[in-house]
Design a protein around this motif. Structure first.
Motif, mmCIF file in Angstrom:
data_model
loop_
_atom_site.group_PDB
_atom_site.id
_atom_site.type_symbol
_atom_site.label_atom_id
_atom_site.label_comp_id
_atom_site.label_asym_id
_atom_site.label_seq_id
_atom_site.Cartn_x
_atom_site.Cartn_y
_atom_site.Cartn_z
ATOM 1 N N ASP A 146 0.847 -1.199 0.000
ATOM 2 C CA ASP A 146 0.000 0.000 0.000
ATOM 3 C C ASP A 146 0.883 1.249 0.000
ATOM 4 O OD1 ASP A 146 -1.829 2.008 0.404
ATOM 5 O OD2 ASP A 146 -2.879 0.997 2.039
ATOM 6 N N PRO A 147 0.766 2.106 -1.006
ATOM 7 C CA PRO A 147 1.590 3.331 -1.030
ATOM 8 C C PRO A 147 1.398 4.226 0.192
ATOM 9 C CG PRO A 147 0.585 2.951 -3.170
ATOM 10 C CD PRO A 147 -0.053 1.975 -2.230
ATOM 11 N N GLN A 148 0.297 4.057 0.909
ATOM 12 C CA GLN A 148 0.119 4.826 2.139
ATOM 13 C C GLN A 148 1.081 4.386 3.231
ATOM 14 O OE1 GLN A 148 -4.401 5.860 2.757
ATOM 15 N NE2 GLN A 148 -4.285 3.778 1.916
ATOM 16 N N ALA A 149 1.641 3.181 3.071
ATOM 17 C CA ALA A 149 2.678 2.651 3.975
ATOM 18 C C ALA A 149 2.201 2.529 5.420
ATOM 19 C CB ALA A 149 3.940 3.518 3.907
ATOM 20 N N HIS A 150 0.927 2.233 5.612
ATOM 21 C CA HIS A 150 0.416 2.141 6.974
ATOM 22 C C HIS A 150 0.970 0.936 7.721
ATOM 23 C CE1 HIS A 150 -3.332 4.848 6.090
ATOM 24 N NE2 HIS A 150 -2.201 5.516 6.179
ATOM 25 N N ALA A 151 1.192 -0.191 7.040
ATOM 26 C CA ALA A 151 1.792 -1.339 7.717
ATOM 27 C C ALA A 151 3.222 -1.032 8.137
ATOM 28 C CB ALA A 151 1.751 -2.572 6.803
ATOM 29 N N THR A 152 3.936 -0.297 7.295
ATOM 30 C CA THR A 152 5.302 0.123 7.634
ATOM 31 C C THR A 152 5.278 1.006 8.879
ATOM 32 O OG1 THR A 152 5.941 0.002 5.302
ATOM 33 C CG2 THR A 152 7.346 1.309 6.754
ATOM 34 N N LEU A 153 4.379 1.970 8.894
ATOM 35 C CA LEU A 153 4.254 2.858 10.052
ATOM 36 C C LEU A 153 3.816 2.103 11.301
ATOM 37 C CD1 LEU A 153 2.503 5.856 8.248
ATOM 38 C CD2 LEU A 153 4.763 5.942 9.346
ATOM 39 N N ALA A 154 2.902 1.134 11.129
ATOM 40 C CA ALA A 154 2.374 0.391 12.273
ATOM 41 C C ALA A 154 3.416 -0.502 12.915
ATOM 42 C CB ALA A 154 1.170 -0.449 11.843
ATOM 43 N N LEU A 155 4.532 -0.727 12.219
ATOM 44 C CA LEU A 155 5.637 -1.482 12.811
ATOM 45 C C LEU A 155 6.783 -0.561 13.240
ATOM 46 C CD1 LEU A 155 5.695 -4.677 10.568
ATOM 47 C CD2 LEU A 155 5.043 -4.505 12.974
ATOM 48 N N GLY A 156 6.458 0.716 13.353
ATOM 49 C CA GLY A 156 7.407 1.663 13.935
ATOM 50 C C GLY A 156 8.499 2.126 13.008
#
Length: 362
Positions: A39-49
């Motif tokens: 996802d270009p929103q990168a929410h999974a990336t953000l959700a893992l800090g």
């Protein structure tokens, strides 16, 4: 290595929450997990800090170029114990334009090709897809064998998922391979009659496609995302932790390889005599009791006759099955929680280390 896409074209259904916390639950059970943020929103990336802006290379670099592109394992980040992340960023939204001149097969096989070159050290690969049917989603589906569709317990969401399933059927035909699709009810508030009725409609509508596990609304899930952690690391006893742990057990128990093995056994047995097997579960407080095992593909109460009686203050669930002689593993699902048979002390470790009850049919 099981590759599973988490897909829903509707935002706010718990898609990224499911991707991150299911990864956490599987890792807590001892599995090695790769989480791919498509996802270009990168929410999974953000959700893992992890801050996408601070990463020099991400998934776009792997997928955009065939020549001189880094291998997938070169951009992976260790997010926590037994969880690696293929990070995303907003630049991933430019992939479709970047590959516009490529043939369809070349454009949609980029992720599959990258995964095939990956060392086989993962038990599960979870792909967090964007909230749209796009080239990125095509890549995820082509690389996957399974799909999980998080479904908010609301009527509008049900209508949207029905349309999504129609779209998935068309995509499966187009990409040329079948996908095992499961529905996971999310954002469930059991305090309201509306949510309980809607959950009943979901189970009636999707039947065997529906996970028995349900993800309840839980503020700890939001707090965990804010802290950059799977919820099990922030709040081990929270409802969110328990719900995703139950989903992880159910997912591991219903692996296609286990179901295929069972089908092969049944085929080899041919016309061998089946026996009527009756087992009972007694509980004074339970409202719903189902049974799942390798005899029914780990889908609760499939091919099982179920009867409920009252015995004093207890309720007694009688489960009747036709089984060929052999040894089977099973568990009960009591009000959405998986457990062994309290009247059967014969246990064996399941695929994620959890105990399964053992049934011998002679």
């Amino acid at each position: 290595m099981r590759v599973i896409s988490v897909v829903n074209q509707k935002g706010g259904c718990g898609k990224t929450t499911t991707s991150v916390n299911l990864a956490g639950a599987l890792a807590a059970d001892g599995a090695r997990v790769l989480l791919i943020d498509m996802d270009p929103q990168a929410h999974a990336t953000l959700a893992l800090g992890i801050d996408p802006e601070e990463i020099t290379e991400n998934l776009f670099d792997v997928l955009a170029e065939r020549e001189r592109a880094p291998h997938l394992d070169q951009v992976l980040i260790s997010a926590s114990e037994r969880i690696d992340l293929a990070p995303s960023s907003v630049v991933l939204s430019a992939l479709e334009q970047k590959l516009a001149a490529e043939r369809d097969d070349d454009r949609t096989e980029r992720l599959s090709t990258a995964l095939s070159a990956l060392p086989h050290k993962y038990d599960f690969v979870l792909i967090d897809c964007p909230p749209a049917i796009s080239l990125l989603t095509f890549n995820a589906l082509r690389a996957s064998q399974e799909v999980i569709v998080p479904l908010e317990t609301s009527l509008f969401a049900i209508d949207g998922v029905q349309k999504l399933l129609e779209t998935l059927a068309l995509l499966m035909d187009r990409i040329g391979h079948d996908l095992s699709v499961r529905i996971l009810p999310t954002l469930y508030d059991g305090r309201t009659r509306y949510a309980r009725d809607t959950l009943g409609e979901i189970r009636e509508l999707f039947k065997d496609m529906c996970f028995d596990s349900v993800i309840r609304m839980n503020i700890k899930l939001r707090e965990a995302a804010q802290k950059g952690l799977p919820v099990n690391l922030l709040a081990p006893k929270a409802n969110g932790t328990l719900d995703y742990a139950a989903t992880a057990i159910e997912l591991a128990a219903s692996s296609p390889s286990r179901e295929n093995k069972k089908s092969e056994v049944e085929s080899s047995e041919g016309l061998s005599t089946q026996r009527e097997v009756v087992i009972r579960y007694r509980n004074a407080e339970a409202a719903d009791v189902r049974i799942a095992g390798d005899f029914n593909g780990w889908i609760p109460d499939r091919n099982v006759q179920s009867h409920i009686q009252t015995d004093g203050t207890d309720r007694v669930w009688t489960k009747v099955m036709l089984l060929s002689p052999g040894t089977y593993e099973y568990r009960y699902v009591v009000d959405g929680e998986w457990c062994t048979d309290p009247d059967n002390l014969d246990h064996t470790p399941g695929p994620m280390g959890q105990p399964n009850s053992v049934l011998h049919v002679s």
